[in-house]
Design a protein around this motif. Structure first.
Motif, short mmCIF file in Angstrom:
data_model
loop_
_atom_site.label_atom_id
_atom_site.label_comp_id
_atom_site.label_asym_id
_atom_site.label_seq_id
_atom_site.Cartn_x
_atom_site.Cartn_y
_atom_site.Cartn_z
N TYR A 19 0.84 -1.16 0.03
CA TYR A 19 0.07 0.08 -0.06
C TYR A 19 0.97 1.21 -0.04
O TYR A 19 0.48 2.21 -0.71
N LEU A 20 2.21 1.19 0.67
CA LEU A 20 2.76 2.39 0.93
C LEU A 20 3.41 2.92 -0.38
O LEU A 20 3.50 4.04 -0.84
N VAL A 23 0.67 4.12 -3.13
CA VAL A 23 0.15 5.38 -2.66
C VAL A 23 1.13 6.43 -3.28
O VAL A 23 0.65 7.37 -4.08
N LYS A 83 -7.23 4.42 2.32
CA LYS A 83 -6.61 4.70 3.59
C LYS A 83 -6.85 4.55 4.86
O LYS A 83 -5.94 3.87 5.74
N ASP A 84 -8.22 4.51 5.14
CA ASP A 84 -8.63 3.94 6.52
C ASP A 84 -8.21 2.35 6.73
O ASP A 84 -8.28 1.99 7.70
N ASP A 87 -4.02 2.09 5.95
CA ASP A 87 -2.90 3.02 6.42
C ASP A 87 -1.93 2.74 7.61
O ASP A 87 -1.39 3.25 8.11
N HIS A 88 -2.62 1.78 8.33
CA HIS A 88 -2.07 1.10 9.51
C HIS A 88 -0.82 0.22 9.20
O HIS A 88 0.02 0.02 10.12
N LYS A 90 1.75 1.48 8.12
CA LYS A 90 2.92 2.61 8.85
C LYS A 90 3.16 2.13 10.00
O LYS A 90 4.43 2.25 10.25
#
Length: 305
Positions: A19-20, A23, A83-84, A87-88, A90
């Motif tokens: 995901y990172l 993005v 994102k919700d 995003d965890h 990270k």
């Protein structure tokens, strides 16, 4: 946004592990098409821009994710939902990236290039997790992880006060290359040893060629008939004597010694009568002085007075 059928980068996986990086790719590609405001709140994009952006986002998502967010038609809402959900990551990647940064040491790598590659990978992960990796932080990390035997060298680099990590990296690469050249020169000819002079080298090659090898007829220590290319024949006394005539082998009597092969025609030593080539007038003088007379069949008879 033309050619939407081809993928511009890897799609977002259902697990969200990438995901990172996904993005970052989305932000860069939307910015290149002047659509970066689409994923921001209260944007003033047109309906055509919204449809183009939502198609691009869904095209780079896993098939199961497309099915889960099939009813979402607003690119900003889809962006916030992803994102919700992911995003965890990270919080998951940050501790591992910080641990890798703490254990990163220049002395653990065989080359500067391998170290710099690992440093940039860890730095990228930290930046994606929201951490700041400044140039000063990279320089301090590199100079503080030198091998203990190179502490003085690290202090010399500190005194140069580098402000960019790229400048320090290029200096280390040049120093490493020069060090490799010095090591190769030392291994090829150790300290204190002198190179073999060219004249002596040629003399040595000629001596070896003359002693052990023949390049033509009659050269070298070992003799034979014909030419030999790269091969030599040992000197054989028994076979060599076969090429000598019986008279030639018996002529090699020691000086001052007596020999039995005396020519009765001319009185000289070293050959037989049948091989005598002494001129006739000398033979007549010798025979008259010795009172010799010829017998039939070429024999001589001695008459004593």
């Amino acid at each position: 946004m033309t050619n939407i059928t081809s993928l511009s980068f890897v799609v977002l996986d259902i697990s969200g592990d990438n995901y990172l990086s996904w993005v970052q790719d989305i932000k860069l590609h939307l910015g290149s098409k002047k659509l970066s405001d689409i994923i921001k709140a209260e944007n003033k994009s047109t309906t055509e821009e919204n449809f183009t952006s939502i198609i691009f986002l869904r095209h780079h998502m896993h098939e199961d994710l497309k099915s889960e967010y099939l009813e979402v038609e607003d690119p900003f809402i889809l962006w916030e939902n992803l994102k919700d959900r992911f995003d965890h990551q990270k919080l998951v990647y940050l501790p591992a990236a910080e641990n890798d940064w703490a254990n990163l040491r220049l002395q653990d790598f065989k080359s500067v290039r391998a170290y710099s590659s690992a440093l940039f990978k860890i730095s990228s992960r930290l930046i994606m997790c929201g951490e700041k990796v400044t140039e000063k932080r990279k320089i301090d990390k590199t100079l503080s992880t030198f091998h203990p035997n190179n502490i003085n060298l690290a202090e010399m680099y500190r005194e140069r006060k580098f402000t960019k990590f790229g400048d320090l990296l290029s200096t280390l690469l040049v120093a490493e290359q020069n060090h490799e050249f010095v090591i190769k020169n030392h291994q090829s000819r150790p300290t204190g040893s002198a190179p073999l002079p060219e004249v002596n080298n040629m003399s040595f090659q000629q001596n070896v060629r003359g002693k052990g090898y023949r390049s033509g007829r009659g050269q070298g220590r070992y003799h034979g008939r014909g030419r030999s290319h790269g091969h030599f024949r040992p000197y054989n006394n028994s076979s060599h004597r076969k090429w000598q005539s019986e008279s030639q082998s018996k002529r090699k009597a020691p000086r001052g010694g007596k020999t039995e092969n005396v020519c009765y025609r001319c009185g000289m030593n070293g050959h037989w009568t049948r091989n005598c080539h002494t001129p006739d007038h000398l033979v007549k003088l010798y025979q008259s002085s010795q009172n010799l007379t010829k017998l039939p069949y070429g024999r001589l008879k001695i008459s004593f007075i």
